[in-house]
Design a protein around this motif. Structure first.
Motif, PDB file in Angstrom:
ATOM      1  N   ALA A   1       0.825  -1.205   0.000  1.00 50.07           N
ATOM      2  CA  ALA A   1       0.000   0.000   0.000  1.00 50.07           C
ATOM      3  C   ALA A   1       0.861   1.257   0.000  1.00 50.07           C
ATOM      4  O   ALA A   1       1.991   1.245   0.491  1.00 50.07           O
ATOM      5  CB  ALA A   1      -0.908   0.003   1.236  1.00 50.07           C
ATOM      6  N   ASN A   2       0.310   2.313  -0.604  1.00 47.65           N
ATOM      7  CA  ASN A   2       0.965   3.624  -0.576  1.00 47.65           C
ATOM      8  C   ASN A   2      -0.037   4.670  -0.134  1.00 47.65           C
ATOM      9  O   ASN A   2      -1.245   4.426  -0.173  1.00 47.65           O
ATOM     10  CB  ASN A   2       1.511   3.967  -1.966  1.00 47.65           C
ATOM     11  CG  ASN A   2       2.715   3.121  -2.323  1.00 47.65           C
ATOM     12  OD1 ASN A   2       2.590   2.116  -3.026  1.00 47.65           O
ATOM     13  ND2 ASN A   2       3.878   3.489  -1.819  1.00 47.65           N
ATOM     14  N   SER A   3       0.452   5.815   0.300  1.00 51.15           N
ATOM     15  CA  SER A   3      -0.479   6.860   0.715  1.00 51.15           C
ATOM     16  C   SER A   3      -0.073   8.200   0.132  1.00 51.15           C
ATOM     17  O   SER A   3       1.092   8.426  -0.199  1.00 51.15           O
ATOM     18  CB  SER A   3      -0.514   6.971   2.244  1.00 51.15           C
ATOM     19  OG  SER A   3       0.557   7.753   2.717  1.00 51.15           O
ATOM     20  N   ARG A   4      -1.054   9.069   0.022  1.00 50.00           N
ATOM     21  CA  ARG A   4      -0.830  10.437  -0.446  1.00 50.00           C
ATOM     22  C   ARG A   4      -1.850  11.317   0.259  1.00 50.00           C
ATOM     23  O   ARG A   4      -3.032  11.320  -0.089  1.00 50.00           O
ATOM     24  CB  ARG A   4      -1.005  10.501  -1.958  1.00 50.00           C
ATOM     25  CG  ARG A   4      -0.718  11.865  -2.553  1.00 50.00           C
ATOM     26  CD  ARG A   4      -0.938  11.815  -4.068  1.00 50.00           C
ATOM     27  NE  ARG A   4      -1.091  13.150  -4.614  1.00 50.00           N
ATOM     28  CZ  ARG A   4      -0.078  13.867  -5.112  1.00 50.00           C
ATOM     29  NH1 ARG A   4       1.132  13.376  -5.140  1.00 50.00           N
ATOM     30  NH2 ARG A   4      -0.288  15.088  -5.582  1.00 50.00           N
ATOM     31  N   ASP A   5      -1.390  12.038   1.262  1.00 47.75           N
ATOM     32  CA  ASP A   5      -2.270  12.913   2.041  1.00 47.75           C
ATOM     33  C   ASP A   5      -1.981  14.353   1.637  1.00 47.75           C
ATOM     34  O   ASP A   5      -0.821  14.723   1.444  1.00 47.75           O
ATOM     35  CB  ASP A   5      -1.999  12.743   3.537  1.00 47.75           C
ATOM     36  CG  ASP A   5      -2.056  11.278   3.984  1.00 47.75           C
ATOM     37  OD1 ASP A   5      -2.849  10.526   3.381  1.00 47.75           O
ATOM     38  OD2 ASP A   5      -1.326  10.905   4.915  1.00 47.75           O
TER      39      ASP A   5
ATOM     40  N   SER B   1      -3.701   3.815  -1.391  1.00 43.12           N
ATOM     41  CA  SER B   1      -3.976   2.922  -2.517  1.00 43.12           C
ATOM     42  C   SER B   1      -3.458   1.526  -2.202  1.00 43.12           C
ATOM     43  O   SER B   1      -2.555   1.355  -1.379  1.00 43.12           O
ATOM     44  CB  SER B   1      -3.281   3.456  -3.775  1.00 43.12           C
ATOM     45  OG  SER B   1      -1.905   3.605  -3.532  1.00 43.12           O
ATOM     46  N   ASP B   2      -4.068   0.526  -2.863  1.00 40.15           N
ATOM     47  CA  ASP B   2      -3.657  -0.871  -2.694  1.00 40.15           C
ATOM     48  C   ASP B   2      -3.722  -1.325  -1.242  1.00 40.15           C
ATOM     49  O   ASP B   2      -2.854  -2.057  -0.755  1.00 40.15           O
ATOM     50  CB  ASP B   2      -2.237  -1.089  -3.247  1.00 40.15           C
ATOM     51  CG  ASP B   2      -2.153  -0.748  -4.739  1.00 40.15           C
ATOM     52  OD1 ASP B   2      -3.068  -1.155  -5.473  1.00 40.15           O
ATOM     53  OD2 ASP B   2      -1.201  -0.062  -5.144  1.00 40.15           O
ATOM     54  N   GLY B   3      -4.759  -0.875  -0.545  1.00 38.66           N
ATOM     55  CA  GLY B   3      -4.936  -1.267   0.855  1.00 38.66           C
ATOM     56  C   GLY B   3      -5.502  -2.670   0.967  1.00 38.66           C
ATOM     57  O   GLY B   3      -5.892  -3.302  -0.008  1.00 38.66           O
ATOM     58  N   VAL B   4      -5.568  -3.135   2.205  1.00 44.02           N
ATOM     59  CA  VAL B   4      -6.092  -4.450   2.525  1.00 44.02           C
ATOM     60  C   VAL B   4      -7.630  -4.435   2.347  1.00 44.02           C
ATOM     61  O   VAL B   4      -8.235  -3.367   2.347  1.00 44.02           O
ATOM     62  CB  VAL B   4      -5.686  -4.795   3.981  1.00 44.02           C
ATOM     63  CG1 VAL B   4      -6.519  -3.979   4.977  1.00 44.02           C
ATOM     64  CG2 VAL B   4      -5.745  -6.274   4.252  1.00 44.02           C
TER      65      VAL B   4
END
Lengths: 374, 374, 374
Positions: A230-234, A262-265
């Protein structure tokens, strides 16, 4: 050599009365993203706090041809309890000239610097009267990863020259923690406009792979370890208007915070958005200054991986601050502050110096202090 | 009272590109003393580092009759990330006169001070371009116990007066950790000779009960806890020649490091020896200075308790540094650095600011920075 | 702005010879309140210590009409080992005028400030020659909770104006750790009288919910966690007389320490009382100063919950200090110190810089050092 160094600082210790009550009943219904409520309250008690009391060393060197070198080493000094390390506040080396100004170091983000500029009686930095607790933090929890009120280590910061009152700012800060899967870093951009009594600013900040959503939400929806890919963008976006007329100053801030992963569980955190505004005013009469501010945040929307229902119910918060200051000199003043922070039943906004509020707990604080600059 | 204190410092933050690759395959054959290879690499990424950026307070007092008292309190200031405590660099009280100079405090060893003196563009202290990573550390690992590039807490340091260009230095530092079995302490001795453009130095340092061998070697040969009656005596010996001609300076260092332990466990660590040299050169043209250095270390021999075979294969390392600086003033300069450190398949030499290389990993770094003294 | 700040400090590193022997035999009979003896000794060894070596920043501002603002930021600087954080010594903002003086910050207690004022050759602060080890600590252990030689974080301190040589002091300090059951805080009061060569002082300090008894006594009698409803109230009371005649100064201190706990567990700690005195003298001859002090403490009484028998046998201690100083200037001196601290077979009085003595261990220390003020 001492001629090159200026020692400066500001100490503003205060005696504070603190209480947090009205926490949501244990196990009570909270938003999908919130950790379970435990009905924990904080008994009324007294503290002595020192907010961001500080000591600094700085200097500038004229390099000729309009070029200038500068340095600053500034540290928080907890005069109430002792402790604190070096360079814990803005510390950098900089170079400026016709091209603008570049700095390298541990520096407040552009986003933080350009907004919420009306420092409540000059004591809001690190104090419970700061609007940032509502305006720039997540309702899910006051952890650093979800905050848009940051000092960014490992920063490179560029400021343009002024063009007719306009100035641009851009900052990049690495977390130095890149892995195959994740690369946490920060970008912060801003534009400001100054024209006599008027100040306008727009700022935008991007946190890549900070996981400000997952890290503050209830653990069952967290993607941090459950979804290694997973990746994040806040992001935070804020507009600021400040105006000065006579001996009064007024400021309005409006901010949108978005936490996206994105691409979370499966059933994991996908997105959360909240909006907030703050109104601040300060007015001087002789040696007295009075100040008031009000900030309010509301959840906008949330979603989970796979489309499972996501409720933002109770994720709102509001804070009202009132204060008065009396100047004993240009450098020294006495101040009195009162604040009330109301959390919706799922929210954990916090302006506490010690401890964290449970979901729904409302925080009341009052302080008497002295501010001394040198 | 401030008249007694000089505030001084030097900050040299830099943006660094870092990569470590070519690590020995997991489980691959390494020297008898090396920990098992895991093929761990470090992805290319960026950092902002501040090396040994520092802030200090110092002063001297004339006591009459040629006597002088002095003090220094100097600290590392990580302007990149914040943090750092007081007196973390050379800090002491001293007394000098006809007898020489005595200092008491937290002080760089004589060994460290007398050699590798050509500070690469003035920024090698704590920076990846320092030759010390090869010249003064063990191939087995960059841990402090095996290092001959130390600041020694609890030091007493004596420097003789100059006799026709000759000066003697002697230092004793206790670890304050004596037990019935072990008494860790450090002795460092040196002699230097200065004559116009020529500088010669010879230094010798002894680490008693530091276990620089065992603590950096693979755990199965360690005597630290397995042999409570074991003792250690590690030594470093180094010769230095520096010469200045015109606007060029050149230095050559040659060092022998020996790690010896007695009464070790069966098949345990007994002895390891390595030799290293470094060549450094700096040349100025107008506002520009260019610098280059090359350091290379080779294992000499090793042995285990009971005479079991001991291989030093792959315990070699080399480092090449290139750099250019541009002076904006006497106090301020810009610099660019590139470095490549090659580890033999068993070696773990390291010039990384963050993390440690796995056996055999080769480290590439490049930096752009600004240096500002005050 | 630097004009507002004075930098000052005092460094007094010393080489110390230390030994603690004669500890009570393992499992030997000790007082009801003492932890079991383990016969642990400390081998003779050397240390380099820096006591409370310090660096400070301070300033005052004249506010007109007899009012004055002041600040101080002072920190311990361990020049022997490096380390130490900011504001770890008296640090505050203050306001003074006709009404007296009020300070807010991290400040030595009134009790600590008013007694034991004859600083042994100017180096007793944090040094093994301080009488406080006997006069102001518990025989049960040298832990902070049982100490009446404290700097109190989160302090508000008031000092009255002088009335014919008389001055009153009052201090309140919160621990910021109030719970439903417990509210740890400190109150410290004192009155001093100065008349030419004569100084008299009386001080009283109250520690609420510090549990200085339970926390230093053997764990089987502790109420800290065993009796959640327990509360504590520990008090210190001390009288001080100091007199100066010619180039001599003499001081006598007499102190009573009481540790009381209510609602303890069955057979738990209820009360412990000890009494102590100290005699100190200093005499100057030319550049030389010689000093001697003797402190002795004796247990008075103890009791347990439910009336179970409580013995204070062996809870006595005594310390003798001798020293000589030689002034090199007003700011710099050399000093030599010797000290012997004798513990009764149940006592754990300690003047060690590193480690703690076992019950009954007698501590011998000797030091050579240099003191430099700036």
């Amino acid at each position: 050599e001492s001629a090159n160094v200026v020692i400066y600082g500001k100490l503003y210790p205060e005696i504070v009365y603190v209480r947090a009550n009205g926490a949501t009943e244990a196990g009570g219904r909270v938003s999908t993203l919130s950790s379970a409520a435990k009905a924990e309250e904080i008994d009324s008690h007294s503290e002595v706090n020192a907010s961001n009391s500080r000591l600094g060393f700085r200097g500038t060197e004229d390099l000729g041809n309009g070029y200038k070198a500068e340095f600053q080493i500034e540290q928080v000094v907890p005069v109430d309890t002792g402790g604190g390390e070096l360079a814990t506040r803005d510390s950098f080396v900089g170079l400026s000239g016709g091209f603008g100004r570049v700095r390298l170091g541990n520096i407040d983000t552009v986003y933080k610097s350009l907004g919420d500029t009306l420092s409540f009686l000059g004591v809001s930095s690190g104090n419970f009267v700061s609007n940032s607790s509502i305006l720039s933090k997540s309702a899910l929890g006051s952890g650093k990863t979800g905050s848009f009120h940051l000092r960014a280590p490992n920063s490179v910061l560029y400021e343009s020259p002024e063009f007719g009152g306009l100035q641009l700012h851009a900052q990049y800060a690495t977390d130095e923690a890149k892995t195959d899967e994740r690369n946490p870093y920060l970008q912060s951009y801003g534009i400001e406009y100054r024209n006599g009594p008027l100040y306008l600013a727009l700022a935008h900040e991007i946190h890549t792979d900070y996981f400000g959503g997952s890290r503050n939400a209830r653990s069952s929806v967290s993607n941090v370890t459950a979804a290694p890919g997973a990746n994040s963008r806040d992001t935070g976006t804020r507009a600021t208007v400040r105006y000065k007329f006579g001996s009064s100053r007024v400021e309005v801030d409006y901010a949108v915070l978005k936490y996206k992963e994105s691409d979370g569980v499966a059933n994991g955190f996908k997105e959360y958005e909240q909006r907030a505004y703050a109104i601040s005013a300060e007015h001087s009469i002789g040696n007295w200054t009075i100040a008031a501010s009000y900030a309010r945040a509301s959840p906008e929307d949330c979603s989970l991986v796979g489309g499972r229902a996501c409720s933002t119910s109770g994720l709102d918060g509001a804070q009202l601050n009132l204060g008065a200051g009396y100047s004993l000199s240009k450098r020294t003043s006495l101040f009195a502050l009162v604040s009330r922070l109301n959390n919706g039943r799922s929210a954990r906004y916090s302006n506490l110096a010690i401890g964290k509020p449970d979901a729904g707990a409302d925080i009341t604080q009052a302080a008497l202090g002295i501010s001394h600059s040198f």
